[in-house]
Design a protein around this motif. Sequence first.
Motif, short mmCIF file in Angstrom:
data_model
loop_
_atom_site.label_atom_id
_atom_site.label_comp_id
_atom_site.label_asym_id
_atom_site.label_seq_id
_atom_site.Cartn_x
_atom_site.Cartn_y
_atom_site.Cartn_z
N ASP A 1 0.82 -1.21 0.00
CA ASP A 1 0.00 0.00 0.00
C ASP A 1 0.86 1.26 0.00
O ASP A 1 2.03 1.25 0.39
CB ASP A 1 -0.90 -0.01 1.24
N SER A 2 0.26 2.37 -0.42
CA SER A 2 0.97 3.66 -0.44
C SER A 2 1.38 4.13 0.95
O SER A 2 2.33 4.90 1.08
CB SER A 2 0.10 4.73 -1.12
N TRP A 3 0.68 3.69 1.99
CA TRP A 3 1.11 4.05 3.34
C TRP A 3 2.50 3.50 3.62
O TRP A 3 3.34 4.20 4.20
CB TRP A 3 0.12 3.51 4.38
N GLN A 4 2.73 2.25 3.25
CA GLN A 4 4.04 1.65 3.49
C GLN A 4 5.11 2.35 2.66
O GLN A 4 6.20 2.67 3.15
CB GLN A 4 4.00 0.16 3.17
N ASP A 5 4.82 2.60 1.38
CA ASP A 5 5.80 3.26 0.52
C ASP A 5 6.15 4.64 1.07
O ASP A 5 7.33 5.05 1.06
CB ASP A 5 5.24 3.41 -0.90
N THR A 6 5.15 5.37 1.54
CA THR A 6 5.40 6.72 2.05
C THR A 6 6.13 6.67 3.39
O THR A 6 7.00 7.50 3.66
CB THR A 6 4.08 7.49 2.19
N ALA A 7 5.78 5.71 4.23
CA ALA A 7 6.48 5.57 5.51
C ALA A 7 7.96 5.28 5.29
O ALA A 7 8.83 5.82 5.99
CB ALA A 7 5.83 4.47 6.35
N GLY B 1 21.78 10.79 9.71
CA GLY B 1 21.72 9.51 10.39
C GLY B 1 21.33 9.56 11.84
O GLY B 1 21.28 8.52 12.51
N GLU B 2 21.00 10.75 12.35
CA GLU B 2 20.70 10.89 13.78
C GLU B 2 19.25 10.57 14.11
O GLU B 2 18.90 10.40 15.27
CB GLU B 2 21.05 12.30 14.26
N ILE B 3 18.35 10.53 13.10
CA ILE B 3 16.96 10.13 13.32
C ILE B 3 16.68 8.91 12.46
O ILE B 3 16.87 8.93 11.25
CB ILE B 3 15.97 11.26 12.96
N THR B 4 16.24 7.83 13.09
CA THR B 4 15.87 6.63 12.36
C THR B 4 14.38 6.35 12.58
O THR B 4 13.81 6.71 13.62
CB THR B 4 16.69 5.41 12.80
N LEU B 5 13.76 5.72 11.59
CA LEU B 5 12.33 5.37 11.67
C LEU B 5 12.17 3.94 11.21
O LEU B 5 12.45 3.60 10.07
CB LEU B 5 11.50 6.31 10.80
N GLN B 6 11.71 3.09 12.11
CA GLN B 6 11.43 1.69 11.80
C GLN B 6 9.93 1.55 11.58
O GLN B 6 9.12 2.00 12.40
CB GLN B 6 11.89 0.79 12.94
N VAL B 7 9.53 0.91 10.46
CA VAL B 7 8.13 0.86 10.06
C VAL B 7 7.58 -0.55 10.19
O VAL B 7 8.20 -1.52 9.72
CB VAL B 7 7.96 1.35 8.61
N PHE B 8 6.39 -0.67 10.80
CA PHE B 8 5.73 -1.96 11.01
C PHE B 8 4.36 -1.92 10.33
O PHE B 8 3.41 -1.33 10.87
CB PHE B 8 5.57 -2.24 12.50
N PRO B 9 4.21 -2.54 9.15
CA PRO B 9 2.92 -2.54 8.45
C PRO B 9 2.02 -3.69 8.91
O PRO B 9 2.35 -4.42 9.86
CB PRO B 9 3.35 -2.74 7.00
N ASN B 10 0.88 -3.83 8.24
CA ASN B 10 0.02 -5.02 8.38
C ASN B 10 -0.52 -5.25 9.78
O ASN B 10 -0.86 -6.37 10.14
CB ASN B 10 0.80 -6.28 7.96
N GLY B 11 -0.61 -4.21 10.59
CA GLY B 11 -1.11 -4.39 11.94
C GLY B 11 -0.22 -5.24 12.82
O GLY B 11 -0.69 -5.85 13.79
N LEU B 12 1.08 -5.28 12.52
CA LEU B 12 2.00 -6.09 13.31
C LEU B 12 2.07 -5.64 14.77
O LEU B 12 2.37 -6.43 15.66
CB LEU B 12 3.40 -6.05 12.69
N LEU B 13 1.78 -4.35 15.00
CA LEU B 13 1.83 -3.82 16.37
C LEU B 13 0.44 -3.69 16.98
O LEU B 13 0.27 -3.03 18.01
CB LEU B 13 2.54 -2.47 16.37
N GLY B 14 -0.56 -4.30 16.34
CA GLY B 14 -1.91 -4.27 16.88
C GLY B 14 -2.90 -3.69 15.88
O GLY B 14 -2.52 -3.18 14.83
N ASN B 15 -4.18 -3.77 16.21
CA ASN B 15 -5.19 -3.20 15.33
C ASN B 15 -5.25 -1.69 15.51
O ASN B 15 -4.48 -1.11 16.28
CB ASN B 15 -6.56 -3.87 15.56
N ALA C 1 11.26 7.45 6.34
CA ALA C 1 12.42 6.92 7.06
C ALA C 1 13.72 7.34 6.37
O ALA C 1 14.68 7.77 7.02
CB ALA C 1 12.32 5.40 7.14
N GLU C 2 13.75 7.22 5.04
CA GLU C 2 14.95 7.61 4.29
C GLU C 2 15.21 9.11 4.40
O GLU C 2 16.36 9.55 4.57
CB GLU C 2 14.77 7.23 2.82
N THR C 3 14.15 9.90 4.32
CA THR C 3 14.30 11.36 4.36
C THR C 3 14.77 11.84 5.72
O THR C 3 15.67 12.69 5.82
CB THR C 3 12.95 12.03 4.00
N LEU C 4 14.19 11.29 6.78
CA LEU C 4 14.60 11.68 8.14
C LEU C 4 16.07 11.31 8.38
O LEU C 4 16.82 12.09 8.96
CB LEU C 4 13.71 11.00 9.18
#
Length: 329
Positions: free
Chosen positions: A40-46, A59-73, A50-53
């Motif tokens: 989905d576009s949400w994942q692509d944009t997230a 390299g001082e800000i990192t963003l780890q992305v969890f799609p598909n409700g892996l962290l809950g509904n 992450a790359e932009t930040l």
Amino acid sequence: MTFNRRSFLAAGAATLASPAILSAQSTLALRMGHPHPESDSWQDTALWMAETLKEKSSGEITLQVFPNGLLGNDPTMINSVRAGSLDIMVTGNPFFTSLAPQLNVLDLPYLFRNRDHIARVLDGEIGDELRADFEGTGLFALSLWETGWRHLTNSRRPVETPEDIRGLKIRTTPNPAHIEAFRLLGAVPTPMAFTELFTALEMGAVDGQENPTTLILNSRFHEAQKYLTLTQHAFTASPLVTNAAKLDAMGEDRSALLIETAQEGARRQRAMNVEREGSSLATLKEEGMEVVETPDRDLFRAIVSEPVQATFADEFGSDLIDRINAAAA
């Protein structure tokens, strides 16, 4: 920190958030969750965020992305951000309306005319005011992404007129506007979390659902749904939120960079959805869905638009609706 101050920070982010300033601070590791699939576009944009930040902070800000409700509904992730155990999440506007009730205005049926109208509202003064409505909830709305134009699918029969919806058990969001609209159409609205939807369709717990063609395809709902009707009955915005206290604690340079990136991400994500709407519809047809492309939208609008808007106006007044309608010009 007030909303106005944060808006000022967003406007000045390019100046404040220089790599030299950010690199003088300790590493900031952020985690983001969302309920949509990886395609989905949400994942692509997230991932773009992450790359932009990382790039803009050296390299001082990192963003780890969890799609598909892996962290809950949806509700679980919202509560996790409010509690501070998750940094950022995005989901459809309806899941936030119990916290910021005026957001319900964005989900009123047949409110938006076209995408120019949507952009003027979400990216303008009205969108800023609606994001400010999160104040006091423990959340800060970084930007407004989108789920998109909502269309109806079901496993029972083609839907060409409102009469064809009568008696169908339709999964809706928990938004009062969505629930009321389908009740007025004679359906049985059944709110549930997005992460539970495919199983409910597959098991026949509900007859149908309503979402954009991009999400219908990416979530493989066509495997459990035969009929698609392009009702375009509502447009769903999707707030990208973070924990308000954590945003304050980041410092002005980092919070400014995060807001700037989130707002640019919103524009990119909405443009991405526009590009994918046509191709997703074509693929759904190839996959065997029977598509009603020109239902009688005027009939649908006549049944749901005025009563649902009146319900909102009874509680919040008609000012927001009037201003959104005026933005269509």
